[in-house]
Design a protein around this motif. Structure first.
Motif, PDB file in Angstrom:
ATOM      1  N   ALA A  79       0.834  -1.201   0.000  1.00  9.48           N
ATOM      2  CA  ALA A  79       0.000   0.000   0.000  1.00  9.48           C
ATOM      3  C   ALA A  79       0.867   1.248   0.000  1.00  9.48           C
ATOM      4  N   ASN A  83      -1.965   5.046   3.009  1.00 11.11           N
ATOM      5  CA  ASN A  83      -3.154   4.361   2.527  1.00 11.11           C
ATOM      6  C   ASN A  83      -3.251   2.980   3.160  1.00 11.11           C
ATOM      7  N   PHE A  85      -5.243  -0.789   2.467  1.00 14.00           N
ATOM      8  CA  PHE A  85      -5.998  -1.540   1.483  1.00 14.00           C
ATOM      9  C   PHE A  85      -7.258  -2.143   2.094  1.00 14.00           C
ATOM     10  N   ASP A  86      -8.304  -2.176   1.306  1.00 13.36           N
ATOM     11  CA  ASP A  86      -9.519  -2.900   1.660  1.00 13.36           C
ATOM     12  C   ASP A  86      -9.356  -4.323   1.125  1.00 13.36           C
ATOM     13  N   ASP A  87      -9.418  -5.299   2.020  1.00  9.87           N
ATOM     14  CA  ASP A  87      -9.159  -6.685   1.626  1.00  9.87           C
ATOM     15  C   ASP A  87     -10.103  -7.167   0.532  1.00  9.87           C
ATOM     16  N   ILE A  90      -9.024  -5.590  -2.815  1.00  9.03           N
ATOM     17  CA  ILE A  90      -7.773  -6.167  -3.287  1.00  9.03           C
ATOM     18  C   ILE A  90      -8.001  -7.575  -3.830  1.00  9.03           C
ATOM     19  N   GLN A 108       1.287  -3.898  -9.544  1.00 12.02           N
ATOM     20  CA  GLN A 108       1.609  -2.932  -8.487  1.00 12.02           C
ATOM     21  C   GLN A 108       1.611  -1.509  -9.041  1.00 12.02           C
ATOM     22  N   ILE A 111      -1.838  -0.195  -8.981  1.00 17.36           N
ATOM     23  CA  ILE A 111      -2.209   0.169  -7.613  1.00 17.36           C
ATOM     24  C   ILE A 111      -1.609   1.519  -7.237  1.00 17.36           C
ATOM     25  N   ALA A 115      -4.319   4.244  -6.211  1.00 16.57           N
ATOM     26  CA  ALA A 115      -4.536   4.328  -4.764  1.00 16.57           C
ATOM     27  C   ALA A 115      -4.736   5.760  -4.261  1.00 16.57           C
TER      28      ALA A 115
END
Length: 227
Positions: A79, A83, A85-87, A90, A108, A111, A115
């Motif tokens: 992350a 930030n 991450f929301d599991d 993801i 990545q 992301i 993000a």
């Protein structure tokens, strides 16, 4: 007899008869050019048993970029700073990235680009939801059957006096930060405290009331025994 044969062409010429054309000697065909088998492609060479021999692999260029790798068995995302991450998100992203064959590096990169924008939108959405929550509580308080309506501002002033007298700065910060300062039940509790204590007998927080005065604890919890 040999002389007759030798004289025959002369006699024939003299008689005016046509002479056959001389037949040219055959020209020898040129010898086929020698084939230099050393320069032939390796793929065209054959082994002693007549089977083709595979060409040797070309040497790798040490300066060339490495070939992109396919999707890994499991992605491990980092992350960006600040930030979280929301599991669930993801997990969904990992599924799509694998379907597209994205390598760990490429996935990545996506992301890293998205993000910050996602975090910005999430913060804005959370702020909007929090404000809506507070506004909803305030609306409920204004129409409350006990203290709302025409006397709402008057009752709210009484509740605020109780909070100022018996509450702490930390409590006020908590009520403001959580939005619970607008909750009808919080207002109702402090309003009851304000009504049970006469206006000229509010005791600042931390001080003991004199004889005949009620503390905030007694006002909120009249059935509780104090030491």
């Amino acid at each position: 007899m040999s002389e007759a044969i030798a004289a025959a062409p002369a006699n024939t010429q003299a008689s005016g008869e046509a002479q056959p054309a001389a037949v040219a000697a055959p020209v020898a065909a040129p010898a086929p050019a020698a084939v230099d088998t050393s320069a032939a492609p390796a793929a065209a060479k054959q082994s002693t048993d007549g089977q083709p021999v595979a060409a040797p692999a070309a040497a790798a260029d040490p300066n060339s970029a490495p070939a992109p790798q396919g999707a890994p068995e499991k992605y491990e995302f980092k992350a960006p700073e600040g930030n979280v991450f929301d599991d669930a998100i993801i997990a969904e992203y990992s599924t799509v990235a694998k379907e597209l064959g994205l390598s760990q590096v490429d996935a990545q990169k996506v992301i890293d680009k998205l993000a910050p924008k996602i975090a910005e939108r999430t913060t804005a959405a959370n702020t909007e939801a929090f404000n809506a929550f507070k506004d909803g509580l305030a609306t409920q308080a204004k129409v409350d059957k006990e203290f709302g309506g025409e006397k709402f501002n008057e009752n709210l002033a009484v509740a605020n006096k109780a909070l100022e007298a018996y509450g702490t700065p930390e409590l006020r910060k908590l009520l403001d930060a959580s939005g619970l300062g607008n909750h009808p039940e919080i207002i109702r509790a402090f309003l009851k405290v304000g009504k049970t204590i006469s206006e000229d007998k509010f005791v600042p927080g931390g001080l003991q009331p004199t004889k005949g005065e009620k503390s905030a604890a007694n006002a909120l919890y009249p059935n509780q025994k104090t030491a």
